[in-house]
Write a protein that holds these residues in place. Structure first.
Motif, short mmCIF file in Angstrom:
data_model
loop_
_atom_site.label_atom_id
_atom_site.label_comp_id
_atom_site.label_asym_id
_atom_site.label_seq_id
_atom_site.Cartn_x
_atom_site.Cartn_y
_atom_site.Cartn_z
N GLY A 144 37.51 35.39 46.36
CA GLY A 144 36.95 35.41 47.70
C GLY A 144 36.36 36.79 47.93
O GLY A 144 36.33 37.62 47.03
N PRO A 145 35.89 37.07 49.14
CA PRO A 145 35.26 38.36 49.39
C PRO A 145 36.20 39.56 49.24
O PRO A 145 35.77 40.65 48.91
CB PRO A 145 34.74 38.25 50.82
CG PRO A 145 35.43 37.09 51.43
CD PRO A 145 35.88 36.21 50.31
N ARG A 146 37.51 39.38 49.46
CA ARG A 146 38.45 40.49 49.41
C ARG A 146 39.57 40.32 48.39
O ARG A 146 40.42 41.18 48.26
CB ARG A 146 39.09 40.70 50.79
CG ARG A 146 38.12 41.15 51.83
CD ARG A 146 37.80 42.56 51.57
NE ARG A 146 37.18 43.21 52.70
CZ ARG A 146 36.83 44.47 52.66
NH1 ARG A 146 37.04 45.18 51.60
NH2 ARG A 146 36.24 45.02 53.69
N PHE A 147 39.61 39.19 47.68
CA PHE A 147 40.69 38.91 46.74
C PHE A 147 40.14 38.66 45.35
O PHE A 147 39.06 38.10 45.19
CB PHE A 147 41.47 37.67 47.19
CG PHE A 147 42.21 37.87 48.46
CD1 PHE A 147 43.49 38.37 48.46
CD2 PHE A 147 41.62 37.54 49.67
CE1 PHE A 147 44.18 38.56 49.65
CE2 PHE A 147 42.30 37.72 50.86
CZ PHE A 147 43.58 38.24 50.85
N SER A 148 40.92 39.05 44.34
CA SER A 148 40.55 38.74 42.96
C SER A 148 41.81 38.58 42.12
O SER A 148 42.86 39.13 42.44
CB SER A 148 39.63 39.82 42.37
OG SER A 148 40.30 41.05 42.28
N ILE A 149 41.67 37.79 41.07
CA ILE A 149 42.72 37.70 40.07
C ILE A 149 42.35 38.73 39.01
O ILE A 149 41.18 38.85 38.66
CB ILE A 149 42.86 36.27 39.50
CG1 ILE A 149 44.08 36.19 38.60
CG2 ILE A 149 41.62 35.82 38.79
CD1 ILE A 149 44.50 34.77 38.29
N LYS A 150 43.34 39.48 38.55
CA LYS A 150 43.03 40.63 37.71
C LYS A 150 43.97 40.69 36.53
O LYS A 150 45.17 40.45 36.66
CB LYS A 150 43.17 41.89 38.56
CG LYS A 150 42.74 43.14 37.89
CD LYS A 150 42.74 44.26 38.91
CE LYS A 150 42.58 45.55 38.17
NZ LYS A 150 43.55 46.54 38.47
N GLY A 151 43.42 41.01 35.37
CA GLY A 151 44.23 41.18 34.17
C GLY A 151 44.00 42.54 33.55
O GLY A 151 42.87 43.04 33.54
N ASN A 152 45.07 43.15 33.06
CA ASN A 152 45.01 44.43 32.35
C ASN A 152 45.65 44.24 30.98
O ASN A 152 46.67 43.57 30.88
CB ASN A 152 45.79 45.53 33.09
CG ASN A 152 45.32 45.75 34.50
OD1 ASN A 152 44.16 45.53 34.82
ND2 ASN A 152 46.21 46.18 35.37
N ALA A 153 45.09 44.87 29.95
CA ALA A 153 45.69 44.78 28.62
C ALA A 153 45.40 46.07 27.85
O ALA A 153 44.28 46.58 27.85
CB ALA A 153 45.14 43.59 27.85
#
Length: 166
Positions: A144-153
């Protein structure tokens, strides 16, 4: 070790400070399931996003919450259904708080990313915790405009979660 840990932070701040007037700013929070310090746990963090066009610099501080190493205490359940905390070395009853084996380690991160509008945010970062410095790659997909799913590796560090901007 203190100088090594904070050198990257100082360099990033020195680069970001002259550009600050041209940058839009945004407070963000993150909640991740993570593997760090050879353990699974959760990360809760807060940061500040400095943007210039599609580029962003994001310092973050937070806490890594995980199950600790104190196996001395355990919960003993009796036939009547009651549960009490017990010391495995002495057999004595203990305070219920002794059976809470939750441990917390502070962390700091700095991320530099590039946004591809309506598609993804990609970049890299460095995580500082317990005298360890771990580089990692990061990818965020907008929900959405203010949310994200995020991955770090990265080496000995993995995280997947939600980032929200305010």
């Amino acid at each position: 070790m203190f100088i090594k840990k904070y050198t990257a932070v100082a360099i990033a701040a020195a680069i970001a400070f002259p550009c600050a007037p041209a940058m839009a700013n945004d407070v963000m929070i993150e909640a991740n399931a993570a593997r760090a310090h050879d353990r699974w746990g959760g990360e809760l963090g807060i940061g500040y996003t400095l943007t210039a066009g599609r580029f962003a610099l994001r310092p973050i501080v937070g806490a890594f919450i995980y199950k600790g190493d104190n196996d001395r205490y355990y919960e003993d359940t009796f036939s009547n259904g009651q549960t009490r905390c017990r010391d495995s070395q002495t057999g004595q009853f203990a305070k219920d708080s002794e059976c809470d084996d939750t441990a917390v380690k502070a962390y700091g991160k700095i991320e530099a990313t590039y946004s591809i509008p309506h598609f993804a945010e990609i970049g890299g970062g460095v995580r500082f915790s317990s005298d360890k410095v771990r580089p990692y790659g990061t990818v965020g997909l907008p929900l959405g405009p203010r949310f994200s799913i995020k991955g770090n590796a990265g080496p000995k560090y993995y995280a997947l979660g939600i980032k929200a901007g305010f």
